[in-house]
Design a protein around this motif. Structure first.
Motif, PDB file in Angstrom:
ATOM      1  N   GLN A  86     -39.375  21.309   9.193  1.00 51.11           N
ATOM      2  CA  GLN A  86     -38.109  20.649   9.498  1.00 51.11           C
ATOM      3  C   GLN A  86     -37.044  21.667   9.911  1.00 51.11           C
ATOM      4  N   ARG A  87     -37.048  22.821   9.230  1.00 54.55           N
ATOM      5  CA  ARG A  87     -36.095  23.876   9.616  1.00 54.55           C
ATOM      6  C   ARG A  87     -36.317  24.324  11.054  1.00 54.55           C
ATOM      7  N   LEU A  88     -37.555  24.224  11.495  1.00 56.74           N
ATOM      8  CA  LEU A  88     -37.880  24.647  12.852  1.00 56.74           C
ATOM      9  C   LEU A  88     -37.413  23.639  13.891  1.00 56.74           C
ATOM     10  N   TYR A  89     -37.721  22.356  13.672  1.00 54.59           N
ATOM     11  CA  TYR A  89     -37.481  21.398  14.755  1.00 54.59           C
ATOM     12  C   TYR A  89     -36.087  20.764  14.746  1.00 54.59           C
ATOM     13  N   VAL A  90     -35.388  20.757  13.609  1.00 56.55           N
ATOM     14  CA  VAL A  90     -34.054  20.127  13.588  1.00 56.55           C
ATOM     15  C   VAL A  90     -33.080  20.824  14.546  1.00 56.55           C
ATOM     16  N   PRO A  91     -32.934  22.175  14.510  1.00 62.85           N
ATOM     17  CA  PRO A  91     -32.040  22.810  15.479  1.00 62.85           C
ATOM     18  C   PRO A  91     -32.512  22.643  16.925  1.00 62.85           C
ATOM     19  N   ALA A  92     -33.839  22.616  17.127  1.00 61.69           N
ATOM     20  CA  ALA A  92     -34.365  22.449  18.488  1.00 61.69           C
ATOM     21  C   ALA A  92     -34.032  21.060  19.029  1.00 61.69           C
ATOM     22  N   ARG A 130     -12.900  12.823  30.341  1.00 59.38           N
ATOM     23  CA  ARG A 130     -14.349  12.599  30.287  1.00 59.38           C
ATOM     24  C   ARG A 130     -15.098  13.879  29.941  1.00 59.38           C
ATOM     25  N   SER A 131     -14.721  14.987  30.585  1.00 59.23           N
ATOM     26  CA  SER A 131     -15.402  16.251  30.294  1.00 59.23           C
ATOM     27  C   SER A 131     -15.169  16.690  28.859  1.00 59.23           C
ATOM     28  N   SER A 132     -13.973  16.447  28.340  1.00 57.72           N
ATOM     29  CA  SER A 132     -13.675  16.818  26.956  1.00 57.72           C
ATOM     30  C   SER A 132     -14.530  16.020  25.983  1.00 57.72           C
ATOM     31  N   ILE A 133     -14.694  14.740  26.244  1.00 66.26           N
ATOM     32  CA  ILE A 133     -15.528  13.906  25.374  1.00 66.26           C
ATOM     33  C   ILE A 133     -16.982  14.370  25.435  1.00 66.26           C
ATOM     34  N   VAL A 134     -17.453  14.668  26.640  1.00 71.70           N
ATOM     35  CA  VAL A 134     -18.836  15.146  26.799  1.00 71.70           C
ATOM     36  C   VAL A 134     -19.044  16.447  26.032  1.00 71.70           C
ATOM     37  N   LYS A 135     -18.126  17.382  26.189  1.00 67.49           N
ATOM     38  CA  LYS A 135     -18.250  18.661  25.489  1.00 67.49           C
ATOM     39  C   LYS A 135     -18.223  18.475  23.979  1.00 67.49           C
ATOM     40  N   SER A 136     -17.331  17.620  23.510  1.00 68.25           N
ATOM     41  CA  SER A 136     -17.209  17.414  22.067  1.00 68.25           C
ATOM     42  C   SER A 136     -18.459  16.761  21.489  1.00 68.25           C
ATOM     43  N   LEU A 137     -19.037  15.803  22.200  1.00 69.00           N
ATOM     44  CA  LEU A 137     -20.278  15.180  21.740  1.00 69.00           C
ATOM     45  C   LEU A 137     -21.424  16.183  21.721  1.00 69.00           C
ATOM     46  N   SER A 138     -21.476  17.016  22.755  1.00 66.83           N
ATOM     47  CA  SER A 138     -22.504  18.052  22.796  1.00 66.83           C
ATOM     48  C   SER A 138     -22.347  19.013  21.620  1.00 66.83           C
ATOM     49  N   ALA A 139     -21.099  19.426  21.362  1.00 69.50           N
ATOM     50  CA  ALA A 139     -20.847  20.317  20.232  1.00 69.50           C
ATOM     51  C   ALA A 139     -21.223  19.654  18.916  1.00 69.50           C
ATOM     52  N   MET A 140     -20.997  18.355  18.814  1.00 68.18           N
ATOM     53  CA  MET A 140     -21.324  17.635  17.587  1.00 68.18           C
ATOM     54  C   MET A 140     -22.815  17.711  17.284  1.00 68.18           C
ATOM     55  N   PHE A 141     -23.648  17.521  18.299  1.00 69.70           N
ATOM     56  CA  PHE A 141     -25.094  17.609  18.092  1.00 69.70           C
ATOM     57  C   PHE A 141     -25.499  19.035  17.708  1.00 69.70           C
ATOM     58  N   SER A 142     -24.919  20.028  18.375  1.00 69.36           N
ATOM     59  CA  SER A 142     -25.268  21.423  18.068  1.00 69.36           C
ATOM     60  C   SER A 142     -24.864  21.793  16.649  1.00 69.36           C
ATOM     61  N   ILE A 143     -23.624  21.494  16.296  1.00 69.61           N
ATOM     62  CA  ILE A 143     -23.113  21.880  14.981  1.00 69.61           C
ATOM     63  C   ILE A 143     -23.852  21.154  13.871  1.00 69.61           C
ATOM     64  N   ALA A 144     -24.067  19.846  14.056  1.00 73.57           N
ATOM     65  CA  ALA A 144     -24.706  19.052  13.005  1.00 73.57           C
ATOM     66  C   ALA A 144     -26.160  19.441  12.774  1.00 73.57           C
ATOM     67  N   SER A 145     -26.814  20.019  13.775  1.00 73.63           N
ATOM     68  CA  SER A 145     -28.229  20.378  13.640  1.00 73.63           C
ATOM     69  C   SER A 145     -28.429  21.825  13.210  1.00 73.63           C
ATOM     70  N   GLY A 146     -27.343  22.556  12.936  1.00 73.69           N
ATOM     71  CA  GLY A 146     -27.493  23.899  12.385  1.00 73.69           C
ATOM     72  C   GLY A 146     -27.328  25.039  13.354  1.00 73.69           C
ATOM     73  N   GLY A 172     -31.853  26.466  20.226  1.00 74.52           N
ATOM     74  CA  GLY A 172     -32.019  25.851  18.915  1.00 74.52           C
ATOM     75  C   GLY A 172     -33.341  26.200  18.269  1.00 74.52           C
ATOM     76  N   LEU A 173     -34.387  26.329  19.082  1.00 77.59           N
ATOM     77  CA  LEU A 173     -35.707  26.692  18.551  1.00 77.59           C
ATOM     78  C   LEU A 173     -35.682  28.095  17.943  1.00 77.59           C
ATOM     79  N   ILE A 174     -34.975  29.017  18.595  1.00 76.88           N
ATOM     80  CA  ILE A 174     -34.858  30.380  18.052  1.00 76.88           C
ATOM     81  C   ILE A 174     -34.144  30.344  16.707  1.00 76.88           C
ATOM     82  N   VAL A 175     -33.068  29.561  16.620  1.00 78.46           N
ATOM     83  CA  VAL A 175     -32.362  29.424  15.342  1.00 78.46           C
ATOM     84  C   VAL A 175     -33.288  28.824  14.292  1.00 78.46           C
ATOM     85  N   GLY A 176     -34.084  27.820  14.679  1.00 78.57           N
ATOM     86  CA  GLY A 176     -35.012  27.206  13.739  1.00 78.57           C
ATOM     87  C   GLY A 176     -36.060  28.178  13.227  1.00 78.57           C
ATOM     88  N   LEU A 177     -36.588  29.021  14.099  1.00 78.92           N
ATOM     89  CA  LEU A 177     -37.568  30.029  13.677  1.00 78.92           C
ATOM     90  C   LEU A 177     -36.968  30.978  12.648  1.00 78.92           C
TER      91      LEU A 177
END
Length: 597
Positions: free
Chosen positions: A75-81, A120-136, A286-291
């Motif tokens: 799980q540590r491997l695939y969640v950040p990926a 629109r770009s701000s919302i897109v960036k913020s959503l992208s950041a949300m997925f990155s931050i929440a997954s580690g 994300g995969l590198i972070v998971g490894l």
């Protein structure tokens, strides 16, 4: 509107102008407070939503490191990926939805653009950041917080039809509010924007920044509590001689910072050479972070919880060496892959590690009283932050706000200054330099130095014809905040002004008011300025005039073509006085190095 209602409103307008008399800078201060409140609310909402996404990934509500410690290795491997793939898909799909000619990030809007940030770009960036931050992902949440606050500021300014220079200042207020809400540090947030982005401490810009930061901090404290970002007990020096090893720590941080900056840039170049779609590139990061997280879950997130562990002395220095090494690789992978977020907090993490390792190295050689590890950790955070950002004043103030301990201010000042100059000797560019250089910051500064009145004036100012009746004059004053109403002839020539207080006597004489026209009330001796005049000449003209605006006229008949406000002029002059050689050191994609996908 009946004549009685008109007279009542005009009397009220005159009375308010006599009692309150707000000028443009005071109005800007008010809207800076509104932006601070709205930015803080956006910050709280983003944190709550990120927590929900984090729960969806890990089925836990605890911090990132704690959550990953309870996950199985796979799980540590695939969640950040998976989080990286989702973040990349958000950008990949959002590019088509958010394609606009306005700026995509707030740094570009403040430093280079017109203050307009794409919603629109701000919302897109913020959503992208949300997925990155929440997954580690090894990146901070301060980036999207600042982006959202700045976007809200831009929307408010555009709704008010604010001139470009003031709109850029409002966006800067949004950025300061975002930083303050992220770190519970209002002075540091204001200084960050002033020192790094605006590169000016002029009160015309710094005052609104402070006001916005304070309102944002108070709002976040009210909604989330007043707990400090880092749990630091009262710290003090055992003796004044301890300043010597702390100065040495500043030197070490300054020498290490260039290698940290070069690592981030090398990773960025390496990922850019990969001909991969955005979602694959972020998934790889994300995969590198998971490894790395399989062996060291402490690499996940911005490092906040690990820094608290270091401050409480809960980590052995041998383990900290491996954590620091893995964290550097994880941060470089996240940054280089193009994840949206901030590297501000990971920078504090590296500084904390350097400080803790330094105290363990110095303790056996120290002959005095035992060294306080917490002191070294805090000083290391400040020194490394000063070195990487090239903003020592901001680093000093921000770390002082985190500790609120005056005992540390002297060694903190020395270490930050030493670290700044040590890094500067080997690396002229800050952590934000490259992106602004790509966007043409130096060209912009050159253009700014050549500005004239025509470049910052507002066209088509409010005016009335010289034959206008008293009712038309009253309606103009009620509809606008100006104290002076311009009067023009049929061919557009400037004839003078009508002062708000000059109509006061006509309010009590209704019969006379019906006979009065604009020509009867006009003041012909009113200063004007030509469109090709320099900004310095305009400033000299304002020095002899107590109004907030000057009419811009041209030709023999003094045709009215626009107006220039004192606040816009002062903001332009503050920009103009910046050192153009510092431009490459200013950030462009986030006061917290917001990385574009």
């Amino acid at each position: 509107m009946s004549p009685k209602e008109l007279k009542f409103l005009l009397r009220l307008r005159v009375w308010l102008s006599e009692i309150i008399r707000p000028n443009e800078l005071q109005v800007t201060l008010f809207w800076a407070g509104v932006i601070g409140f709205a930015g803080a609310c956006a910050s709280v909402a983003f944190r709550k939503l990120t927590g929900l996404v984090h729960y969806a990934f890990t089925q836990q509500y605890s911090g990132l490191v704690e959550s990953f410690e309870h996950l199985r290795p796979l799980q540590r491997l695939y969640v950040p990926a998976i989080g990286g793939v989702l973040a990349g898909l958000t950008i990949f799909l959002g590019v088509r939805w958010g394609r606009r000619r306005s700026s995509t990030d707030y740094m570009e809007a403040i430093v280079l653009g017109d203050g307009i940030i794409s919603f629109r770009s701000s919302i897109v960036k913020s959503l992208s950041a949300m997925f990155s931050i929440a997954s580690g992902a090894s990146i901070g949440r301060e980036g999207p917080l600042v982006q959202l606050s700045s976007m809200i500021a831009s929307l408010i300014g555009r709704w008010r039809k604010t001139p470009t220079l003031q709109l850029r200042l409002l966006v800067a207020c949004g950025a300061a509010a975002g930083i303050a809400s992220a770190y519970n540090a209002p002075i540091g947030g204001a200084l960050f924007v002033a020192e790094i982005i605006l590169q000016s401490l002029a009160m015309e810009s710094f005052g609104p920044l402070v006001f916005s930061s304070v309102v944002s901090t108070l709002t976040v404290r009210q909604l989330l509590g007043e707990q400090p970002l880092y749990e630091i007990a009262s710290v003090h020096l055992g003796s004044n001689w301890e300043i010597l090893p702390l100065m040495l720590l500043g030197l070490v941080a300054g020498l290490f910072a260039p290698w940290f900056l070069r690592l981030l840039r090398a990773s960025e170049r390496m990922f850019s050479k990969l001909a991969l779609p955005t979602y694959v590139r972020l998934g790889l990061g994300g995969l590198i972070v998971g490894l790395l997280a399989i062996w060291q879950p402490e690499v996940c997130g911005n490092g906040y919880s690990v820094v608290n562990e270091i401050l409480h002395g809960n980590l052995l220095w041998q383990a900290l060496v491996f954590i620091l090494l893995f964290k550097l690789i994880a941060t470089a992978a996240t940054f280089g892959s193009g994840a949206v977020g901030g590297v501000f907090t990971p920078t504090l993490f590296v500084g904390a590690c350097l400080g803790d390792l330094a105290v363990h190295a110095a303790q056996p050689l120290w002959l005095g009283t035992p060294l306080n590890p917490q002191v070294f950790v805090v000083i290391g955070m400040g020194a490394f932050l000063a070195a990487t950002t090239h903003a020592p004043i901001m680093a000093i103030i921000m770390l002082f706000e985190l500790t609120l301990d005056y005992q540390l201010i002297l060694p903190l000042m020395l270490a930050c200054v030493i670290a700044h100059y040590a890094c500067l000797a080997f690396e002229k560019k800050s952590i934000y330099a490259e992106s602004l250089k790509r966007k043409g910051g130096e060209i912009y500064r050159k253009q700014l130095a050549e500005l004239s009145v025509a470049d910052i004036m507002k066209p088509n100012p409010v005016n009335v014809d010289e034959d206008a009746d008293f009712r038309s004059i009253a309606q103009k004053f009620i509809s606008h905040r100006f104290r002076y109403l311009y009067v023009t002839s049929v061919d557009g020539g400037f004839r003078g002004v009508i002062a708000l207080h000059d109509v006061k006597s006509n309010l009590t004489q209704s019969e006379l008011a019906e006979l009065v026209i604009a020509r009867d009330l006009v003041q012909e001796d009113f200063p004007t300025i030509a469109p090709d005049a320099s900004l310095v000449e305009a400033l000299e003209r304002f020095a002899r005039h107590d109004g907030e605006r000057l009419p811009v006229t041209t030709g023999a008949n003094r045709k009215l073509i626009g107006s220039i406000s004192k606040s816009d002029l002062l903001l332009a002059l503050a920009e103009r006085t910046k050192d153009p050689h510092q431009t490459a050191d200013a950030p462009s994609n986030g006061a917290v190095a917001v990385v574009e996908g």
